[in-house]
Enzyme design. Sequence first.
Site, PDB file in Angstrom:
ATOM      1  N   GLY A  52       0.825  -1.206   0.000  1.00  0.00           N
ATOM      2  CA  GLY A  52       0.000   0.000   0.000  1.00  0.00           C
ATOM      3  C   GLY A  52       0.858   1.255   0.000  1.00  0.00           C
TER       4      GLY A  52
ATOM      5  N   ASP B 243      -1.744  -7.629  -5.622  1.00  0.00           N
ATOM      6  CA  ASP B 243      -2.820  -7.713  -4.635  1.00  0.00           C
ATOM      7  C   ASP B 243      -2.329  -8.548  -3.460  1.00  0.00           C
TER       8      ASP B 243
ATOM      9  N   PHE C  45     -14.257   0.583   5.581  1.00  0.00           N
ATOM     10  CA  PHE C  45     -15.385   1.493   5.334  1.00  0.00           C
ATOM     11  C   PHE C  45     -16.270   1.480   6.555  1.00  0.00           C
TER      12      PHE C  45
ATOM     13  N   SER D  92     -22.748  -7.453   3.785  1.00  0.00           N
ATOM     14  CA  SER D  92     -22.819  -8.810   3.233  1.00  0.00           C
ATOM     15  C   SER D  92     -21.582  -9.562   3.715  1.00  0.00           C
TER      16      SER D  92
ATOM     17  N   TYR E  76      -8.082   0.500  17.829  1.00  0.00           N
ATOM     18  CA  TYR E  76      -9.225  -0.396  18.066  1.00  0.00           C
ATOM     19  C   TYR E  76      -8.846  -1.862  17.847  1.00  0.00           C
TER      20      TYR E  76
ATOM     21  N   GLY F 245      -3.543   6.970  15.567  1.00  0.00           N
ATOM     22  CA  GLY F 245      -4.869   7.573  15.649  1.00  0.00           C
ATOM     23  C   GLY F 245      -5.145   8.215  14.302  1.00  0.00           C
TER      24      GLY F 245
ATOM     25  N   ARG G 209     -13.499   7.535   3.103  1.00  0.00           N
ATOM     26  CA  ARG G 209     -14.309   6.377   3.502  1.00  0.00           C
ATOM     27  C   ARG G 209     -14.826   6.456   4.933  1.00  0.00           C
TER      28      ARG G 209
HETATM   29  C1  HXC Z   1     -20.846  -1.640   2.748  1.00  0.00           C
HETATM   30  C2  HXC Z   1     -19.396  -2.249   1.072  1.00  0.00           C
HETATM   31  C3  HXC Z   1     -18.842  -0.951   1.053  1.00  0.00           C
HETATM   32  C4  HXC Z   1     -19.370   0.006   1.963  1.00  0.00           C
HETATM   33  C5  HXC Z   1     -17.848  -2.147  -0.443  1.00  0.00           C
HETATM   34  N1  HXC Z   1     -18.744  -2.943   0.129  1.00  0.00           N
HETATM   35  N2  HXC Z   1     -17.873  -0.920   0.104  1.00  0.00           N
HETATM   36  N3  HXC Z   1     -20.383  -2.601   1.903  1.00  0.00           N
HETATM   37  N4  HXC Z   1     -20.360  -0.378   2.784  1.00  0.00           N
HETATM   38  N5  HXC Z   1     -18.907   1.263   1.989  1.00  0.00           N
HETATM   39  C6  HXC Z   1     -19.038  -4.334  -0.212  1.00  0.00           C
HETATM   40  C7  HXC Z   1     -19.438  -4.501  -1.658  1.00  0.00           C
HETATM   41  O1  HXC Z   1     -20.812  -4.216  -1.865  1.00  0.00           O
HETATM   42  C8  HXC Z   1     -19.108  -5.984  -1.879  1.00  0.00           C
HETATM   43  O2  HXC Z   1     -20.082  -6.822  -1.345  1.00  0.00           O
HETATM   44  C9  HXC Z   1     -17.869  -6.193  -1.026  1.00  0.00           C
HETATM   45  O3  HXC Z   1     -17.856  -5.123  -0.065  1.00  0.00           O
HETATM   46  C10 HXC Z   1     -16.584  -6.128  -1.828  1.00  0.00           C
HETATM   47  O4  HXC Z   1     -16.609  -4.905  -2.561  1.00  0.00           O
HETATM   48  P1  HXC Z   1     -15.602  -4.617  -3.742  1.00  0.00           P
HETATM   49  O5  HXC Z   1     -15.793  -3.209  -4.176  1.00  0.00           O
HETATM   50  O6  HXC Z   1     -15.687  -5.706  -4.761  1.00  0.00           O
HETATM   51  O7  HXC Z   1     -14.226  -4.823  -2.973  1.00  0.00           O
HETATM   52  P2  HXC Z   1     -12.777  -4.475  -3.354  1.00  0.00           P
HETATM   53  O8  HXC Z   1     -12.666  -4.027  -4.779  1.00  0.00           O
HETATM   54  O9  HXC Z   1     -11.953  -5.613  -2.921  1.00  0.00           O
HETATM   55  O10 HXC Z   1     -12.465  -3.151  -2.492  1.00  0.00           O
HETATM   56  C11 HXC Z   1     -12.142  -3.233  -1.152  1.00  0.00           C
HETATM   57  C12 HXC Z   1     -12.780  -2.115  -0.323  1.00  0.00           C
HETATM   58  C13 HXC Z   1     -12.455  -0.716  -0.871  1.00  0.00           C
HETATM   59  C14 HXC Z   1     -12.279  -2.314   1.109  1.00  0.00           C
HETATM   60  C15 HXC Z   1     -14.294  -2.312  -0.345  1.00  0.00           C
HETATM   61  O11 HXC Z   1     -12.957   0.274   0.004  1.00  0.00           O
HETATM   62  C16 HXC Z   1     -10.980  -0.485  -1.078  1.00  0.00           C
HETATM   63  O12 HXC Z   1     -10.450  -0.821  -2.130  1.00  0.00           O
HETATM   64  N6  HXC Z   1     -10.254   0.079  -0.085  1.00  0.00           N
HETATM   65  C17 HXC Z   1      -8.804   0.270  -0.133  1.00  0.00           C
HETATM   66  C18 HXC Z   1      -8.327   1.514   0.533  1.00  0.00           C
HETATM   67  C19 HXC Z   1      -8.919   1.811   1.899  1.00  0.00           C
HETATM   68  O13 HXC Z   1      -9.961   1.268   2.297  1.00  0.00           O
HETATM   69  N7  HXC Z   1      -8.255   2.746   2.632  1.00  0.00           N
HETATM   70  C20 HXC Z   1      -8.704   3.151   3.955  1.00  0.00           C
HETATM   71  C21 HXC Z   1      -7.846   2.539   5.020  1.00  0.00           C
HETATM   72  S1  HXC Z   1      -8.100   3.519   6.407  1.00  0.00           S
HETATM   73  P3  HXC Z   1     -21.247  -7.506  -2.256  1.00  0.00           P
HETATM   74  O14 HXC Z   1     -21.977  -8.390  -1.313  1.00  0.00           O
HETATM   75  O15 HXC Z   1     -22.098  -6.366  -2.776  1.00  0.00           O
HETATM   76  O16 HXC Z   1     -20.532  -8.234  -3.347  1.00  0.00           O
HETATM   77  C22 HXC Z   1      -7.972   2.652   7.796  1.00  0.00           C
HETATM   78  C23 HXC Z   1      -7.993   3.578   9.007  1.00  0.00           C
HETATM   79  C24 HXC Z   1      -8.212   2.918  10.317  1.00  0.00           C
HETATM   80  O17 HXC Z   1      -7.898   1.466   7.828  1.00  0.00           O
HETATM   81  C25 HXC Z   1      -8.358   3.848  11.518  1.00  0.00           C
HETATM   82  C26 HXC Z   1      -8.729   5.272  11.311  1.00  0.00           C
HETATM   83  C27 HXC Z   1      -8.707   6.129  12.556  1.00  0.00           C
HETATM   84  P1  NAP Z   2      -4.845   4.506   1.983  1.00  0.00           P
HETATM   85  O1  NAP Z   2      -4.112   5.643   1.359  1.00  0.00           O
HETATM   86  O2  NAP Z   2      -6.178   4.156   1.436  1.00  0.00           O
HETATM   87  O3  NAP Z   2      -3.883   3.251   1.976  1.00  0.00           O
HETATM   88  C1  NAP Z   2      -4.302   1.947   1.785  1.00  0.00           C
HETATM   89  C2  NAP Z   2      -3.453   1.357   0.683  1.00  0.00           C
HETATM   90  O4  NAP Z   2      -3.673  -0.048   0.615  1.00  0.00           O
HETATM   91  C3  NAP Z   2      -3.749   1.924  -0.691  1.00  0.00           C
HETATM   92  O5  NAP Z   2      -2.546   2.349  -1.287  1.00  0.00           O
HETATM   93  C4  NAP Z   2      -4.338   0.759  -1.461  1.00  0.00           C
HETATM   94  O6  NAP Z   2      -3.956   0.831  -2.833  1.00  0.00           O
HETATM   95  C5  NAP Z   2      -3.700  -0.408  -0.750  1.00  0.00           C
HETATM   96  N1  NAP Z   2      -4.478  -1.635  -0.896  1.00  0.00           N
HETATM   97  C6  NAP Z   2      -5.785  -1.812  -0.616  1.00  0.00           C
HETATM   98  N2  NAP Z   2      -6.159  -3.057  -0.916  1.00  0.00           N
HETATM   99  C7  NAP Z   2      -5.059  -3.682  -1.396  1.00  0.00           C
HETATM  100  C8  NAP Z   2      -4.809  -4.984  -1.886  1.00  0.00           C
HETATM  101  N3  NAP Z   2      -5.765  -5.904  -1.947  1.00  0.00           N
HETATM  102  N4  NAP Z   2      -3.549  -5.300  -2.301  1.00  0.00           N
HETATM  103  C9  NAP Z   2      -2.561  -4.372  -2.256  1.00  0.00           C
HETATM  104  N5  NAP Z   2      -2.731  -3.119  -1.799  1.00  0.00           N
HETATM  105  C10 NAP Z   2      -3.975  -2.788  -1.381  1.00  0.00           C
HETATM  106  O7  NAP Z   2      -5.082   4.780   3.546  1.00  0.00           O
HETATM  107  P2  NAP Z   2      -4.087   5.199   4.725  1.00  0.00           P
HETATM  108  O8  NAP Z   2      -4.875   6.066   5.632  1.00  0.00           O
HETATM  109  O9  NAP Z   2      -2.789   5.689   4.192  1.00  0.00           O
HETATM  110  O10 NAP Z   2      -3.875   3.816   5.482  1.00  0.00           O
HETATM  111  C11 NAP Z   2      -2.590   3.199   5.580  1.00  0.00           C
HETATM  112  C12 NAP Z   2      -2.534   2.306   6.790  1.00  0.00           C
HETATM  113  O11 NAP Z   2      -2.666   3.063   7.978  1.00  0.00           O
HETATM  114  C13 NAP Z   2      -3.635   1.254   6.854  1.00  0.00           C
HETATM  115  O12 NAP Z   2      -3.127   0.059   7.389  1.00  0.00           O
HETATM  116  C14 NAP Z   2      -4.624   1.856   7.818  1.00  0.00           C
HETATM  117  O13 NAP Z   2      -5.447   0.888   8.435  1.00  0.00           O
HETATM  118  C15 NAP Z   2      -3.663   2.499   8.779  1.00  0.00           C
HETATM  119  N6  NAP Z   2      -4.263   3.555   9.619  1.00  0.00           N
HETATM  120  C16 NAP Z   2      -4.611   4.736   9.043  1.00  0.00           C
HETATM  121  C17 NAP Z   2      -5.120   5.727   9.853  1.00  0.00           C
HETATM  122  C18 NAP Z   2      -5.489   7.082   9.308  1.00  0.00           C
HETATM  123  O14 NAP Z   2      -6.053   7.886  10.043  1.00  0.00           O
HETATM  124  N7  NAP Z   2      -5.191   7.378   8.064  1.00  0.00           N
HETATM  125  C19 NAP Z   2      -5.291   5.488  11.213  1.00  0.00           C
HETATM  126  C20 NAP Z   2      -4.941   4.268  11.753  1.00  0.00           C
HETATM  127  C21 NAP Z   2      -4.403   3.290  10.926  1.00  0.00           C
HETATM  128  P3  NAP Z   2      -4.848   0.205  -4.023  1.00  0.00           P
HETATM  129  O15 NAP Z   2      -6.251   0.618  -3.796  1.00  0.00           O
HETATM  130  O16 NAP Z   2      -4.217   0.754  -5.262  1.00  0.00           O
HETATM  131  O17 NAP Z   2      -4.651  -1.275  -3.946  1.00  0.00           O
END
Ligand code: HXC
Ligand code: NAP
Length: 292
Positions: A22, A73, A105, A113, A155, A198, A208
């Site tokens: 990532g 991936d 999310f 689901s 968490y 945090g 998200r």
């Molecule tokens: C409910 C959802 C959803 C949502 C997707 N789904 N988004 N359900 N609410 N917002 C469901 C879809 O309908 C589908 O189910 C299933 O999840 C898979 O969806 P896909 O889109 O096919 O998944 P995929 O392409 O693998 O994408 C993964 C993802 C997406 C997690 C859904 O958001 C993503 O690519 N995220 C990567 C980056 C990311 O999330 N960064 C944030 C990290 S921040 P069905 O049943 O319809 O098939 C973080 C911070 C922590 O972790 C702490 C902060 C303080």
């Molecule tokens: P981000 O920019 O969305 O980073 C997530 C990265 O993971 C993206 O580059 C994404 O790229 C990659 N990724 C997602 N699914 C993947 C897959 N299947 N294979 C390979 N790569 C994948 O969010 P971020 O905030 O910088 O988060 C980074 C880390 O910090 C995460 O572990 C998160 O849980 C943690 N964190 C963040 C916060 C915050 O406040 N930002 C707080 C606590 C912890 P692609 O979509 O191109 O694959």
Amino acid sequence: MDHTKPMFTEKIFEGKTIIVTGGGTGLGRSMSTYLSRLGANVVITSRRESVISETAQAISDETGHAVLGVAGDVREIESVREVITKSIEKFGQIDGLINNAAGNFISPTERLSHRAFQSVIGIVLNGTINYTLETGKYWIENKIPGSVLNIVTTYAWTGTGYTVPSACSKAGVLALTRSLAVEWGRKYNIRMNAVAPGPFPTKGAWDRLFPEEVRKAFDPAQRIPLRRVGDHQELANLAAYLMSDYSAYINGEVITIDGGEWLENGGQFNAFRVISDEQWDLLAQMRSKQKK
Ligand code: HXC
Ligand code: NAP
């Protein structure tokens, strides 16, 4: 000196190769940039080819060090093996791994689901296991004392509603960290640590988890004793320290970097911050009246 400044300036990672999953965006990009500035051969990987190649080029232009970008991936074991093989081909050896890729999310859990749940577990927990296992086996076979840093969040141990798949996954990653720190630390001198950030603003997390409508009612900075969100450089500083030999005796640890957020919201009486000085005076007067 302040918290937005780089902590190290010497090339402490010269000759070392570190994979950052990532690494194309957000915190992964910030950590990768700093490690590269400190001389590391950085390998970044995530699903979107264009993001990975653009970021690899941008970091390399900025730091003057080679950065390898490989699209992949973390859920696919063949893709993980490809990244490891290409890293060794390009740089000769792998020394460190940062498991940073994540998916997340917000949603009431009963609306999810099973595929939605599995999607996050697949990326965060299984992805971390895949990279740790494959890199670990390579280190063990080649007698390399590697180091792993897992990015969790607070968490992982408190649990939380509304991002339950992520909470379950991060808890699993923390268990993996502590378990292998002992098993592989003793046998192979491989270190495993974690950081628990945090809120740090990134597009991926903010879009998200704190979309604008949510942010109006719920400002993450207000939940934090230090009344601010994190700066990317302070996380990069901590990551660089934990990946470096300066932290050689730290193993199996999770270091929180959240301005005190989780303790504030965990402590039962911390919500009493809403009580004003006047109200405290009133309570004191009532107490002294009761005494009399
Ligand atoms: C409910 C959802 C959803 C949502 C997707 N789904 N988004 N359900 N609410 N917002 C469901 C879809 O309908 C589908 O189910 C299933 O999840 C898979 O969806 P896909 O889109 O096919 O998944 P995929 O392409 O693998 O994408 C993964 C993802 C997406 C997690 C859904 O958001 C993503 O690519 N995220 C990567 C980056 C990311 O999330 N960064 C944030 C990290 S921040 P069905 O049943 O319809 O098939 C973080 C911070 C922590 O972790 C702490 C902060 C303080
Ligand atoms: P981000 O920019 O969305 O980073 C997530 C990265 O993971 C993206 O580059 C994404 O790229 C990659 N990724 C997602 N699914 C993947 C897959 N299947 N294979 C390979 N790569 C994948 O969010 P971020 O905030 O910088 O988060 C980074 C880390 O910090 C995460 O572990 C998160 O849980 C943690 N964190 C963040 C916060 C915050 O406040 N930002 C707080 C606590 C912890 P692609 O979509 O191109 O694959």
